[in-house]
Design a protein around this motif. Sequence first.
Motif, mmCIF file in Angstrom:
data_model
loop_
_atom_site.group_PDB
_atom_site.id
_atom_site.type_symbol
_atom_site.label_atom_id
_atom_site.label_comp_id
_atom_site.label_asym_id
_atom_site.label_seq_id
_atom_site.Cartn_x
_atom_site.Cartn_y
_atom_site.Cartn_z
ATOM 1 N N THR A 181 23.813 5.664 -38.561
ATOM 2 C CA THR A 181 25.105 5.704 -37.894
ATOM 3 C C THR A 181 25.140 4.668 -36.776
ATOM 4 O O THR A 181 24.104 4.155 -36.357
ATOM 5 C CB THR A 181 25.377 7.091 -37.276
ATOM 6 O OG1 THR A 181 24.333 7.397 -36.334
ATOM 7 C CG2 THR A 181 25.423 8.175 -38.347
ATOM 8 N N GLY A 182 26.346 4.381 -36.293
ATOM 9 C CA GLY A 182 26.490 3.473 -35.168
ATOM 10 C C GLY A 182 25.888 2.113 -35.443
ATOM 11 O O GLY A 182 26.104 1.501 -36.493
ATOM 12 N N GLN A 183 25.085 1.627 -34.506
ATOM 13 C CA GLN A 183 24.465 0.311 -34.620
ATOM 14 C C GLN A 183 23.321 0.280 -35.635
ATOM 15 O O GLN A 183 22.872 -0.797 -36.028
ATOM 16 C CB GLN A 183 23.950 -0.139 -33.255
ATOM 17 C CG GLN A 183 25.047 -0.456 -32.249
ATOM 18 C CD GLN A 183 25.793 -1.733 -32.573
ATOM 19 O OE1 GLN A 183 25.208 -2.802 -32.709
ATOM 20 N NE2 GLN A 183 27.115 -1.633 -32.696
ATOM 21 N N ALA A 184 22.860 1.438 -36.067
ATOM 22 C CA ALA A 184 21.748 1.513 -37.019
ATOM 23 C C ALA A 184 22.258 1.691 -38.438
ATOM 24 O O ALA A 184 21.760 2.506 -39.210
ATOM 25 C CB ALA A 184 20.813 2.654 -36.637
ATOM 26 N N ARG A 185 23.279 0.908 -38.805
ATOM 27 C CA ARG A 185 23.876 1.039 -40.134
ATOM 28 C C ARG A 185 24.301 -0.345 -40.636
ATOM 29 O O ARG A 185 25.393 -0.817 -40.380
ATOM 30 C CB ARG A 185 25.066 1.992 -40.089
ATOM 31 C CG ARG A 185 25.640 2.341 -41.461
ATOM 32 C CD ARG A 185 26.760 3.365 -41.331
ATOM 33 N NE ARG A 185 27.401 3.570 -42.613
ATOM 34 C CZ ARG A 185 27.021 4.462 -43.538
ATOM 35 N NH1 ARG A 185 25.986 5.251 -43.288
ATOM 36 N NH2 ARG A 185 27.667 4.576 -44.678
ATOM 37 N N ASN B 268 31.185 -0.971 -40.533
ATOM 38 C CA ASN B 268 32.126 -0.184 -39.742
ATOM 39 C C ASN B 268 33.265 0.356 -40.594
ATOM 40 O O ASN B 268 34.392 0.533 -40.127
ATOM 41 C CB ASN B 268 32.667 -1.000 -38.570
ATOM 42 C CG ASN B 268 31.620 -1.203 -37.497
ATOM 43 O OD1 ASN B 268 31.196 -2.334 -37.245
ATOM 44 N ND2 ASN B 268 31.168 -0.124 -36.889
ATOM 45 N N TYR B 269 32.948 0.623 -41.853
ATOM 46 C CA TYR B 269 33.876 1.331 -42.725
ATOM 47 C C TYR B 269 33.618 2.817 -42.504
ATOM 48 O O TYR B 269 32.637 3.370 -42.992
ATOM 49 C CB TYR B 269 33.644 0.937 -44.189
ATOM 50 C CG TYR B 269 34.673 1.490 -45.143
ATOM 51 C CD1 TYR B 269 35.841 0.783 -45.414
ATOM 52 C CD2 TYR B 269 34.485 2.715 -45.770
ATOM 53 C CE1 TYR B 269 36.789 1.276 -46.291
ATOM 54 C CE2 TYR B 269 35.427 3.227 -46.649
ATOM 55 C CZ TYR B 269 36.576 2.509 -46.898
ATOM 56 O OH TYR B 269 37.519 3.012 -47.772
ATOM 57 N N ASN B 270 34.443 3.438 -41.688
ATOM 58 C CA ASN B 270 34.260 4.850 -41.299
ATOM 59 C C ASN B 270 32.949 5.068 -40.540
ATOM 60 O O ASN B 270 32.275 6.077 -40.717
ATOM 61 C CB ASN B 270 34.318 5.778 -42.526
ATOM 62 C CG ASN B 270 35.683 5.773 -43.190
ATOM 63 O OD1 ASN B 270 36.698 5.604 -42.511
ATOM 64 N ND2 ASN B 270 35.710 5.952 -44.499
ATOM 65 N N ASN B 271 32.582 4.107 -39.717
ATOM 66 C CA ASN B 271 31.388 4.244 -38.868
ATOM 67 C C ASN B 271 31.731 3.716 -37.487
ATOM 68 O O ASN B 271 31.933 2.519 -37.300
ATOM 69 C CB ASN B 271 30.215 3.450 -39.462
ATOM 70 C CG ASN B 271 28.995 3.467 -38.546
ATOM 71 O OD1 ASN B 271 28.610 4.504 -38.013
ATOM 72 N ND2 ASN B 271 28.389 2.306 -38.346
ATOM 73 N N ALA B 272 31.805 4.622 -36.524
ATOM 74 C CA ALA B 272 32.239 4.256 -35.177
ATOM 75 C C ALA B 272 31.075 3.752 -34.325
ATOM 76 O O ALA B 272 29.941 4.213 -34.453
ATOM 77 C CB ALA B 272 32.884 5.456 -34.492
ATOM 78 N N THR B 273 31.376 2.795 -33.465
ATOM 79 C CA THR B 273 30.430 2.315 -32.466
ATOM 80 C C THR B 273 31.262 1.706 -31.340
ATOM 81 O O THR B 273 32.493 1.754 -31.373
ATOM 82 C CB THR B 273 29.449 1.285 -33.059
ATOM 83 O OG1 THR B 273 28.435 0.985 -32.099
ATOM 84 C CG2 THR B 273 30.166 0.001 -33.456
#
Length: 256
Positions: free
Chosen positions: A114-118, A142-147
Amino acid sequence: MHKRIILAATAAVLSTSVFAQTKPEETEVWSPVPKVVTPGKVAADAPNDAVILFDGKDLSQWESVNNPGQPATWKVADKILTVSKTAGNIQTKRTFTDYQLHIEYRIPANITGTGQARGNSGIFLAGIGPGDAGYELQVLDNYNNATYVNGQAGSLYKQTAPLVNACKKPGEWQAYDVIWTAPRFNDDGSVKSPARVTVIHNGVLVQNNTELQGPTRYIGKASYDKAAHGPSPIKLQAHGDKSEPLSFRNIWVREL
């Protein structure tokens, strides 16, 4: 005289406060969140005046960042270049000043984290030193992954969030088209004109002639405090997160 002393003292305090930042979170921006748009299909063949940086065959145009002059050792198979996180960053053997860049990337369909680890990586539009030194255009899922928004895909990392979120789903090929204008410096090393960049992500404008405040910093605010630099290589980042490594293809550049 007293006015000059006060101004000098104020500048010193401000300068000290900038470099006193010790946590990466201090330069993370979380709002406003860029609107999500749905990009169209991407296709970009190299024009006949382009320098082909990766044609799917080999890494003859690239070298190791950790060991300049030594071959880049990322994996090449099926006309695709896949990041090797143990090998470290790679950079072009050639150096560039102003240019147009096209590069395609794919986040693994089975990406985790998640976040920056994706699916984290980066394109350093001007690599000016070892490791992660330079001006970074962020690559991330950042397709459905917030940061934090100045760290999502399409951002100039820790500086400017993208105008919109134009990410495609993991497993689909995506593209950046970049117009890079390098910074210029006066003879004394002061900034004559800052770096500027326009970025189109999957056919959608996400950075519009954006002015950079200096090379990328993970901690603290960017500034042009380092010595002036000239033509520089383009770097690709082997980020140290534990998610599955992403891949690149069809990389070319036109010198301007």
